[in-house]
Design a protein around this motif. Sequence first.
Motif, PDB file in Angstrom:
ATOM      1  N   LEU A  91       5.731   3.162   5.346  1.00 39.38           N
ATOM      2  CA  LEU A  91       5.643   1.707   5.534  1.00 39.38           C
ATOM      3  C   LEU A  91       4.333   1.187   4.941  1.00 39.38           C
ATOM      4  O   LEU A  91       4.307   0.176   4.248  1.00 39.38           O
ATOM      5  N   ALA A 125       8.233  -0.276  14.760  1.00 38.20           N
ATOM      6  CA  ALA A 125       7.003  -0.713  14.094  1.00 38.20           C
ATOM      7  C   ALA A 125       6.608   0.223  12.960  1.00 38.20           C
ATOM      8  O   ALA A 125       5.566   0.043  12.346  1.00 38.20           O
ATOM      9  N   LYS A 128      10.774  -0.584   7.886  1.00 34.22           N
ATOM     10  CA  LYS A 128      11.047  -1.936   7.402  1.00 34.22           C
ATOM     11  C   LYS A 128      12.227  -2.512   8.180  1.00 34.22           C
ATOM     12  O   LYS A 128      12.262  -3.694   8.490  1.00 34.22           O
ATOM     13  N   HIS A 129      13.178  -1.632   8.499  1.00 35.76           N
ATOM     14  CA  HIS A 129      14.322  -2.029   9.316  1.00 35.76           C
ATOM     15  C   HIS A 129      14.946  -0.759   9.870  1.00 35.76           C
ATOM     16  O   HIS A 129      14.759   0.314   9.306  1.00 35.76           O
ATOM     17  N   ARG A 154       9.656  -5.516  -1.246  1.00 39.18           N
ATOM     18  CA  ARG A 154       8.589  -4.536  -1.062  1.00 39.18           C
ATOM     19  C   ARG A 154       9.237  -3.300  -0.461  1.00 39.18           C
ATOM     20  O   ARG A 154       9.735  -3.358   0.670  1.00 39.18           O
ATOM     21  N   GLY A 183      19.262 -12.885   6.201  1.00 39.61           N
ATOM     22  CA  GLY A 183      17.820 -12.980   6.437  1.00 39.61           C
ATOM     23  C   GLY A 183      16.991 -12.147   5.486  1.00 39.61           C
ATOM     24  O   GLY A 183      15.789 -12.008   5.667  1.00 39.61           O
ATOM     25  N   TYR A 184      17.625 -11.542   4.486  1.00 39.90           N
ATOM     26  CA  TYR A 184      16.879 -10.669   3.579  1.00 39.90           C
ATOM     27  C   TYR A 184      17.171 -11.045   2.137  1.00 39.90           C
ATOM     28  O   TYR A 184      18.181 -10.639   1.566  1.00 39.90           O
ATOM     29  N   ASP A 305       5.545  -9.442  -1.513  1.00 45.89           N
ATOM     30  CA  ASP A 305       5.566  -9.692  -0.072  1.00 45.89           C
ATOM     31  C   ASP A 305       4.711 -10.925   0.243  1.00 45.89           C
ATOM     32  O   ASP A 305       3.488 -10.857   0.186  1.00 45.89           O
ATOM     33  N   PRO A 306       5.360 -12.051   0.571  1.00 45.98           N
ATOM     34  CA  PRO A 306       4.592 -13.289   0.803  1.00 45.98           C
ATOM     35  C   PRO A 306       3.561 -13.134   1.917  1.00 45.98           C
ATOM     36  O   PRO A 306       2.539 -13.829   1.910  1.00 45.98           O
ATOM     37  N   ALA A 307       3.805 -12.212   2.857  1.00 43.57           N
ATOM     38  CA  ALA A 307       2.887 -12.068   3.986  1.00 43.57           C
ATOM     39  C   ALA A 307       1.546 -11.483   3.558  1.00 43.57           C
ATOM     40  O   ALA A 307       0.559 -11.589   4.284  1.00 43.57           O
ATOM     41  N   GLU A 308       1.483 -10.854   2.388  1.00 47.23           N
ATOM     42  CA  GLU A 308       0.206 -10.313   1.922  1.00 47.23           C
ATOM     43  C   GLU A 308      -0.705 -11.400   1.361  1.00 47.23           C
ATOM     44  O   GLU A 308      -1.916 -11.237   1.313  1.00 47.23           O
ATOM     45  N   ILE A 309      -0.078 -12.487   0.916  1.00 41.56           N
ATOM     46  CA  ILE A 309      -0.862 -13.532   0.260  1.00 41.56           C
ATOM     47  C   ILE A 309      -1.532 -14.399   1.324  1.00 41.56           C
ATOM     48  O   ILE A 309      -0.859 -14.976   2.172  1.00 41.56           O
ATOM     49  N   GLY A 310      -2.848 -14.445   1.271  1.00 44.35           N
ATOM     50  CA  GLY A 310      -3.597 -15.209   2.257  1.00 44.35           C
ATOM     51  C   GLY A 310      -3.854 -14.451   3.546  1.00 44.35           C
ATOM     52  O   GLY A 310      -4.445 -14.987   4.477  1.00 44.35           O
ATOM     53  N   LYS A 311      -3.419 -13.197   3.643  1.00 49.41           N
ATOM     54  CA  LYS A 311      -3.620 -12.429   4.872  1.00 49.41           C
ATOM     55  C   LYS A 311      -5.101 -12.115   5.069  1.00 49.41           C
ATOM     56  O   LYS A 311      -5.636 -12.276   6.158  1.00 49.41           O
TER      57      LYS A 311
ATOM     58  N   ARG B  19      12.557  -6.903  18.154  1.00 56.01           N
ATOM     59  CA  ARG B  19      11.901  -6.912  16.842  1.00 56.01           C
ATOM     60  C   ARG B  19      10.904  -8.053  16.747  1.00 56.01           C
ATOM     61  O   ARG B  19       9.795  -7.891  16.250  1.00 56.01           O
ATOM     62  N   ARG B  26       2.321  -6.548  17.806  1.00 53.77           N
ATOM     63  CA  ARG B  26       1.570  -5.570  17.016  1.00 53.77           C
ATOM     64  C   ARG B  26       0.644  -6.233  16.006  1.00 53.77           C
ATOM     65  O   ARG B  26      -0.316  -5.643  15.556  1.00 53.77           O
ATOM     66  N   GLN B  58       0.585 -16.778   9.447  1.00 54.84           N
ATOM     67  CA  GLN B  58       0.884 -15.351   9.477  1.00 54.84           C
ATOM     68  C   GLN B  58       2.087 -15.035  10.378  1.00 54.84           C
ATOM     69  O   GLN B  58       2.889 -14.171  10.047  1.00 54.84           O
ATOM     70  N   LYS B  61       5.092 -15.775   8.312  1.00 55.82           N
ATOM     71  CA  LYS B  61       5.316 -14.814   7.223  1.00 55.82           C
ATOM     72  C   LYS B  61       5.760 -13.455   7.759  1.00 55.82           C
ATOM     73  O   LYS B  61       6.641 -12.823   7.196  1.00 55.82           O
ATOM     74  N   GLN B  62       5.114 -13.009   8.818  1.00 56.13           N
ATOM     75  CA  GLN B  62       5.475 -11.692   9.338  1.00 56.13           C
ATOM     76  C   GLN B  62       6.888 -11.710   9.939  1.00 56.13           C
ATOM     77  O   GLN B  62       7.641 -10.758   9.771  1.00 56.13           O
ATOM     78  N   VAL B  67      14.459  -8.411   8.835  1.00 49.11           N
ATOM     79  CA  VAL B  67      15.753  -8.543   8.165  1.00 49.11           C
ATOM     80  C   VAL B  67      16.692  -9.468   8.949  1.00 49.11           C
ATOM     81  O   VAL B  67      17.479 -10.209   8.365  1.00 49.11           O
ATOM     82  N   VAL B  69      15.856 -12.071  10.761  1.00 48.35           N
ATOM     83  CA  VAL B  69      15.377 -13.447  10.869  1.00 48.35           C
ATOM     84  C   VAL B  69      15.863 -14.220   9.642  1.00 48.35           C
ATOM     85  O   VAL B  69      15.573 -13.854   8.507  1.00 48.35           O
ATOM     86  N   ILE B  70      16.613 -15.284   9.881  1.00 48.42           N
ATOM     87  CA  ILE B  70      17.246 -16.005   8.771  1.00 48.42           C
ATOM     88  C   ILE B  70      16.373 -17.150   8.279  1.00 48.42           C
ATOM     89  O   ILE B  70      16.163 -17.325   7.094  1.00 48.42           O
TER      90      ILE B  70
END
Lengths: 570, 157
Positions: A91, A125, A128-129, A154, A183-184, A305-311, B19, B26, B58, B61-62, B67, B69-70
């Motif tokens: 991960l 945790a 990814k899924h 990612r 959702g993906y 991965d949009p969550a990395e931008i600005g993290k 999830r 976390r 955040q 984004k997180q 998967v 979450v729509i």
Amino acid sequence: MTKEQLTGAELVIRGLEYLNVSTVFGVPGGAILPAYDPLYDSPIRHILARHEQGAGHMAEGYAQATGELGVVIATSGPGATNLITPLANALMDSTPLLAITGQVASTAIGNDAFQEAYTVGLSMAATKHNYLITDASEIPQVLKEAKFIATTGRPGPVLVDIPKDILNQVAAWVEPGDLDLPGYKPTTEPNPKMVHQASSLIKKSKKPILYVGGGIIHSKANNELFELATKFNIPVVTTLMGRGAFPDGHELCLEMPGMHGNYTATTSIQNADLLIAIGVRFDDRVTANPSFFAQNAKVIHADIDPAEIGKVRDAQVPIVGDAKSVIKGLIEALGDEKLDTKNWVSELKEMKTEFPLSYKQEDKGPLKVPYVLEELQKLTKEEAIVVAGVGQHQMWVSQHWNFTEPNTWLNSGGLGTMGYALPAAIGAKTAYPDKLVLALDGDGCFQMTCQELITASTENIPIKIVVFNNGNHGMVRQWQKIFYNSKFSASELTHDTPDYLKLAESMGAVGLRMMEKSDIEKVFNKMLEINDRPVLVDCVVDPDDMVFPMVPAGGSNDQIIMNEEDLKNL
Amino acid sequence: MSERILSVLVEDKPGVLARVSSTISRRGFNINSLSVGPTNIEGRSKMTIVTELDAVEQVKKQLNKLVNVIKIVELDPNMTIETEVLLLKVSINKDSQTSVIEKASLSNATSVDVGQDFAIFELTGSSKELDKFEALMKPFGIIEMVRGGRIALQSNL
């Protein structure tokens, strides 16, 4: 026509074949036993690891070397809990992995049955899924989904947990259909407006740095990166996960920045007016204290991965997309622009000459890892796949090995999992039997997963292992020396136990030893000659050697400790 | 600290709440309220998550990486209808009875059960109204209380 009826176990194996899986790594056990029955008759090669953690790292090594999905199989309970480390590792390093675990019968779930663990919860945790299968008919479709999720966007690990009664349940084989994942939907094509904004910043920049990492390798964007850097004369730093994404030795390659990065790579970022960050996540091992990181630079940050931008660091231009598409877009947007970076490039070139990586190997003195590495690379004629564990040796390999191709450097970057090297090397060699695969390991790391040497011997996977044996947890010792007043609490392992030669022999490998400079050529040549069995070289090295340069955790990248002398001024 | 309300559309699959809550905990985010329930669309549930302004980007984004979450919509506080439900059991006696019932009725709380020495009230309203009612009842002795989590809808299209 009636559809072919198969058991859940047969659906798993048929499903893996359908997904073109050719190799799996695993350890059988009660709950997963039904799946091992049809596996016996399948063309899929199964590598029997000696521990599920080893099996997981093998699958990771396979995936890191090929860029394809790695597959691992384990049983319920301890089989699954032993997989948590490789899953968490995959991960962190965005490695595409599919884990299939057996589970106790669905009727027993929740009753604390023998070898029951809440695998879906435990791995939530660390993946990814993940999935818990409740009916055998779901299996083909879920496996297809799992592979899709693991290998797209990612990349990352996906786990599928299957109760034993479901593995025995009969259902029809139905070819998996279109995926329904509302959702993906990873964004791969960047927004042209953002690419245009990025190109405007690049055009104005006098001191740009391409700060690139693992994302380039996952996206197979190394050729595009090469074009972007060389066409517009932009220097490149490659992070630990990005080593090999741009060739070492090229005049624009500054190699690795950060905690143990070289002076020029780290300083180039500090002095830059623009960071073109692609497929990187501003990890704390690169940035040190983020408030002191690249204070004069504007940031273009591109990541899938949009969550990395600005993290960690705000970006003036955020770009969500696949590295390859982003770089292609940038090359197009920059057109025939000539960047004014000549002075910047020559400034950095001079810096490289002035502040090289250094070490001192005395003729009669104890062996130093950097020297041994450089000699090994000279003796290695072909491009090797190099795999490391975690710690001093890992940093020295990253610093001193010349990486010129992507997917030739495998290591545990994010999670820092000691014991990664040997099993990951087995995975890589399984994928590429004709390539030279070198596990360059530390003795502390090696002892964490050394049972997998048996796997290498018995499965006929002739990897080569060099154990840099300093008799210590070297990086722990280094920190104790610097930050804990040389109080070496629980860091000593001893040089001579185990006897690595006997250990190698007892596990079906050849054991060789080198103690001094004059041994190096002879021992390595012998190691390189033997190709019918794994070879282990016990390379006894100086326990007091330390990795430099160094920026202490939480420090500023403007203050780089270059050598032991500098420590006195701390 | 100013609050932000997220309306999160998710697939109604086993473990989706775990999830979401695991991701929130976390990553170390502070959540003021989380509620979940079915929607008018089959197979879809909606979560309403109230978080602090500094964490909201955040969190979004997180959670979006999950998967299942729509869609996540951040509701505009100025155009949002927000409500929460409360059940409160308060002790009563001959002396306090009239006063408790009067205060509850002035607060628009409905009495849903009355016994010898207790009464249960239900109140739907904003979190502030619920806080106020709780404070009003406190002197009489709150035996037990439960709040349902905040839910919200944007009041425009």
